[in-house]
Every structure is written in structure tokens, then in C-alpha cells.
Design an enzyme around this catalytic site. Structure first.
Site, PDB file in Angstrom:
ATOM      1  N   SER A 246       0.946  -0.994  -0.130  1.00 53.19           N
ATOM      2  CA  SER A 246      -0.090   0.110   0.049  1.00 53.19           C
ATOM      3  C   SER A 246       0.760   1.217  -0.051  1.00 53.19           C
ATOM      4  CB  SER A 246      -0.933   0.022   1.216  1.00 53.19           C
ATOM      5  OG  SER A 246      -0.053   0.342   2.385  1.00 53.19           O
ATOM      6  N   LYS A 247       0.064   2.115  -0.035  1.00 55.13           N
ATOM      7  CA  LYS A 247       0.986   3.550  -0.310  1.00 55.13           C
ATOM      8  C   LYS A 247       2.297   3.596   0.839  1.00 55.13           C
ATOM      9  CE  LYS A 247      -1.558   7.140  -2.642  1.00 55.13           C
ATOM     10  NZ  LYS A 247      -1.993   5.915  -3.681  1.00 55.13           N
ATOM     11  N   ARG A 248       1.802   3.342   1.939  1.00 57.96           N
ATOM     12  CA  ARG A 248       2.758   3.458   3.032  1.00 57.96           C
ATOM     13  C   ARG A 248       4.049   2.680   2.800  1.00 57.96           C
ATOM     14  NH1 ARG A 248       2.606  -0.584   6.876  1.00 57.96           N
ATOM     15  NH2 ARG A 248       0.875  -1.962   6.256  1.00 57.96           N
ATOM     16  N   HIS A 249       4.050   1.808   1.907  1.00 59.25           N
ATOM     17  CA  HIS A 249       5.474   1.182   1.369  1.00 59.25           C
ATOM     18  C   HIS A 249       6.065   2.056   0.465  1.00 59.25           C
ATOM     19  CE1 HIS A 249       2.964  -2.351   2.908  1.00 59.25           C
ATOM     20  NE2 HIS A 249       4.315  -2.597   3.427  1.00 59.25           N
ATOM     21  N   GLY A 250       5.560   3.276  -0.067  1.00 62.46           N
ATOM     22  CA  GLY A 250       6.437   4.227  -0.935  1.00 62.46           C
ATOM     23  C   GLY A 250       5.545   4.125  -2.199  1.00 62.46           C
TER      24      GLY A 250
END
Ligand code: GLU
Length: 481
Positions: A246-250
Site C-alpha cells: 500500500s501507499k505506506r510502502h512508498g
């Protein structure tokens, strides 16, 4: 039968790497069989679908070069056909009206849970021979439920997961039309795939539980003898921490990779290899992927997204590409930096020089800006390190020789720089570094002969004039005097 694959994204957000990989696998599968790829925008959820997301899907597929049969199908435009299919199922006795309220259905699920069973609709409104149905309550708009077969097993052969068998007793009667008559996802998907003659459904494995239900619906609509599509459920992509990507992985949105300077061919290579392998080969051109990819060799277990590996694959692609294959991306990134209208030949010339050292296409564009923009300021640190008493005189001498040079070519230019170093009895670096600073404002650029060769002679001479003035022994060496 000719292969018809499809990619069926819901336009509720940007196209992320998982979707792009599914699209790629579908495209490769169709391409290697000379088949067709249908793009179906599943926009029936009007509240969550946005025009921006639809555009983003088109843009991302276009950027990746994953072409499909025109025009794309908009699921929302097929509602009449979906309602027709619901009516067909009602008329055949394969679907029925259900008046149970949300609360009642929840209570049924609760009861099933309490008995240690799977939560499910209990079939209250399902007609059966000899069964008396309850009286429809007034003022309730019924939903339509599919009458799932109550016995037997649904078998399908999944190209990635192998043979799958689900007992019909595991499946309850799915809602295929809401109270307001609008068809639901599981119905629409089946009707659209059947109507498009889809032979291969390649999609995320979050849909694997829908598959037996969809097969039952397809059988009811198309008849027991009809040849149904084959399935391949692609496992999901995880972040390094094991959580769903998801977004929090970049970066996970395809167009963000473009902004970061990834080449489409590199992203395709990386995505193809994510969960698929061909011996220990890491680098593939798109043509090689078309040649070598098979769904059967896709791993059934989840893949882990590794941004460092993507960066490596990208740099390898940049290094080895035909410069002409880099011009589109170089032009795009230059435009982001405000540089437009650079012709193809010039772009290819620049790419040929820069590809050996650029880590990303964004770097390549940034490192080429010196060709299009005047030097706004000299890098302070570089000036302190490389500009000494006497440097201005060396640059002035170099300027004269460059002006007189017959050929503005890397070889002659390199030889001239060398000759100046020799005549002044200084190391090559003592000419090349100040020259670099003069031409680019910075101490980093391609080999000095090529840094020069890429510039127009007039521009180089003007920049040398400016540097000679700025670095004159009696002036402030930072050039800010
Ligand atoms: N629209 C669904 C999704 O984006 C895919 C449906 C399918 O591939 O069958 O998840």
C-alpha cells in the site's frame, strides 16, 4: 478458439502495481497467442468511481504500452444487458426475489455463526417444489438472489493455483440485483465476460472466492454445455514487512514510477518477474517476455515488492537501451523541468551520452538541463575545491583554442583539453573540473569531451567567458562579486 483476455479494473483509485501486473500478464497471454485484450472499466459503483481514476488507468496503460482492443468497455453502459440477464435467470427459475431486510439477513448470519457454520443467507425466499413462500411484506423493494445449485461441486482449473474444487453447499444465494434493481458486481462480470467471448480471466486472487459463484451464474446463463473461460488468479503483492502493498510502502501508483524516472520497459520487466521466473534471468525486453512468459510458471505464493531491485532493473534498462528508445521519457522529464521542443535526434544524442551514468530518467533529464539553461550559479563547494589562482588563465587559453577548433567533436575537444593541461603542466583534472563548473555550474557531468560536445560551440564559449570573468584572480572566487 482465439484467445480473448481481459483486464477489468474498478476506477476507484490510481492504477497500482498489482493492477498493472495483472494487466501485463493478461496482455502477454493475449499477445503471445495473437489474441485480443479487452479493457473493461468496472465503473458500476458510481459513488466510488471517478473520472480521474478512469483517466489514470488509460494514461498508465498507455505509458506502459499495454494496448487493448478499442474502444474500452464501460460496464456502466451495459446495464440494460445486465438487467436482461437477471430477467433471464428469473424466468429460468435460477434467480428469485428476496424480501428479507438487511437486519434479517444479518440475523440469519448470526444464527449460522452461533451454530458454528459459515455465516450465510438461509434461503427463506428461495422457491422449492412444495414450499410455501412467506407473504411479501408491503413497501419492500426486493433484491434478486441467484439460486445457487445446492449440491455438487464446482471444479475449475486455475493456471496458477492448479485444480480448485468448491462444494456448492459452501455457497449461499448471492444478491445479483439490489433493491433498486441495479445489478451487482458478480452478475455484471459474468455477463460481460460471456458477451465479450472472454477465454481467459486473469485477475487478482482476491477474487478467487467469487469464481465458483461466477461459474455457477455463467452456467445458468450460457447453458451446461457452454465452454467457460479459464482462470488464473494472480497472488497479491506484499511490502517487505509482509503486509499487503500500500501507499505506506512508498510508490505503488504506476504513474508515480514515471515521475520517479522509471522506464516503462523496466517496470514491465520488474512486474513480470515479480512472482514469475525464467531460470535465473533477471533482465527481459518486452519481446522476450512475450516469448517466455507463461501463467503456469507464475508462483502461487505472494510476491514481495522490492524498490531497490526495481531501481537496479531500471538502471540496467537505461544503460543498455537503444538511445532512440529513451527519447520519449527523456522528453517527458525535460518538459517537467520546463524544457520543451527538443528534437528526436538531439534527444537521442543526449541519451546516448547520459545513459551510461543516469540512475533514472529523471536524473538523466536533470543532468542534461545544463544544455538548455544558462548556468544560474556556480556550486560553492566545487568552486572552493577546484578554482585556484591561475585557473582563469587556463580557461581563457582553452577558450581561445576551442574557438579556433575546426571540428566540434568529442575527440577533438578531448584532445584540446588534454593539450591545454599539458602546456600548462597541470593534471587533466585541473582543467576538466573548472571547465565542468564553467559549463554546468557543477563538478559532475558526463566525460568532459562529451559534456562539451553536447553543447553548441557558441554556448560553450559564452560560458567560458563568464567563468573567466567570475574566476579572475582578483575577483571573488565564488563568482558572486
Ligand atoms: N473490477 C475488479 C477489480 O478491480 C476485477 C474484476 C475481475 O477481474 O473479475 O478488482
Amino acid at each position: 478458439m482465439a484467445t480473448v483476455a481481459r483486464f477489468a479494473p474498478s476506477p476507484t483509485g490510481m492504477l497500482h502495481v498489482g493492477g498493472a501486473r495483472t494487466a501485463l500478464y493478461s496482455w502477454l497471454h493475449a499477445r503471445q497467442r495473437n489474441g485480443r485484450l479487452v479493457l473493461r472499466i468496472e465503473d458500476t459503483d458510481r459513488t466510488r468511481s471517478t473520472p480521474e481514476a478512469i483517466e489514470a488507468i488509460f494514461d498508465a496503460l498507455h505509458w506502459l504500452g499495454l494496448d487493448y482492443e478499442q474502444p474500452a468497455v464501460f460496464q456502466s453502459e451495459r446495464e440494460t444487458r445486465h438487467r436482461e440477464a437477471i430477467n433471464q435467470l428469473l424466468a429460468q427459475g435460477d434467480a428469485y426475489y428476496c424480501y428479507a431486510s438487511e437486519e434479517e439477513v444479518e440475523a440469519m448470519r448470526e444464527r449460522a455463526r452461533a451454530l458454528g457454520n459459515k455465516p450465510r443467507y438461509d434461503g427463506t425466499w428461495r422457491p422449492a417444489p412444495g414450499k410455501t413462500l412467506p407473504e411479501p411484506p408491503p413497501n419492500v423493494a426486493p433484491v434478486v438472489r441467484f439460486a445457487n445449485p445446492q449440491s455438487g461441486t464446482v471444479h475449475f482449473s486455475d493456471s496458477i493455483r492448479g485444480e480448485v474444487a468448491i462444494d456448492n453447499t459452501e455457497l449461499d444465494d448471492l444478491v445479483i440485483a439490489r433493491g433498486d434493481g441495479t445489478p451487482t458486481y458478480n452478475l455484471c462480470v459474468v455477463v460481460d465476460d460471456l458477451d465479450a467471448g472472454v477465454t481467459d480471466i486473469i485477475r487478482g486472487d482476491d477474487h478467487v472466492n467469487n469464481t465458483p459463484r461466477q461459474i455457477n451464474i455463467a452456467r445458468a446463463l450460457a447453458g451446461a454445455e457452454a465452454e467457460l473461460p479459464r482462470y488464473a488468479h494472480v497472488p497479491m503483492i506484499l511490502g517487505a514487512d509482509g503486509a499487503r502493498l500500500s501507499k505506506r510502502h512508498g510508490a505503488v501508483d504506476v504513474l508515480t514510477f514515471r515521475r520517479d524516472g522509471i522506464l516503462p520497459a523496466a517496470l514491465l520487466n520488474y512486474l513480470a518477474r515479480l512472482g514469475w521466473s525464467y531460470g535465473d534471468q533477471e533482465l527481459f525486453s518486452v519481446d522476450e517476455l512475450v516469448d517466455k512468459f507463461t501463467l503456469e510458471t507464475v508462483q502461487a505464493k505472494a510476491a514481495v515488492f522490492d524498490p531497490d531491485k526495481l531501481a537496479w532493473v531500471n538502471q540496467e534498462h537505461i544503460k543498455t537501451a537503444d538511445p532512440a528508445a529513451l527519447t520519449d521519457e527523456l522528453a517527458w522529464h525535460l518538459r517537467v523541468f520546463g524544457v520543451t521542443d527538443v528534437d528526436q535526434t538531439r534527444l537521442a544524442e543526449i541519451a546516448a551520452v547520459q545513459q551510461k551514468r543516469a540512475r533514472t530518467m529523471q536524473d538523466m533529464a536533470r543532468d542534461s538541463l545544463y544544455l538548455f539553461q544558462p548556468v544560474a550559479a556556480y556550486d560553492d563547494k566545487a568552486v572552493r575545491k577546484h578554482i585556484r589562482t591561475g585557473t582563469a588563465a587556463v580557461l581563457a587559453d582553452l577558450r581561445e583554442r576551442l574557438m579556433a577548433l575546426a571540428d566540434w567533436h568529442a575527440d577533438a575537444l578531448g584532445a584540446t583539453v588534454q593539450a591545454v593541461a599539458g602546456d600548462h603542466e597541470i593534471g587533466m583534472g585541473k582543467v576538466a573540473q573548472p571547465l565542468r563548473i564553467a559549463l554546468t555550474g557543477t563538478p559532475v557531468s558526463p566525460p568532459i569531451d562529451q559534456t562539451l560536445a553536447l553543447l553548441e560551440r557558441e554556448t560553450a564559449l559564452t560560458r567560458l567567458d563568464d567563468a573567466v570573468a567570475a574566476f579572475a584572480d582578483d575577483s571573488d572566487e565564488t563568482g558572486n562579486a
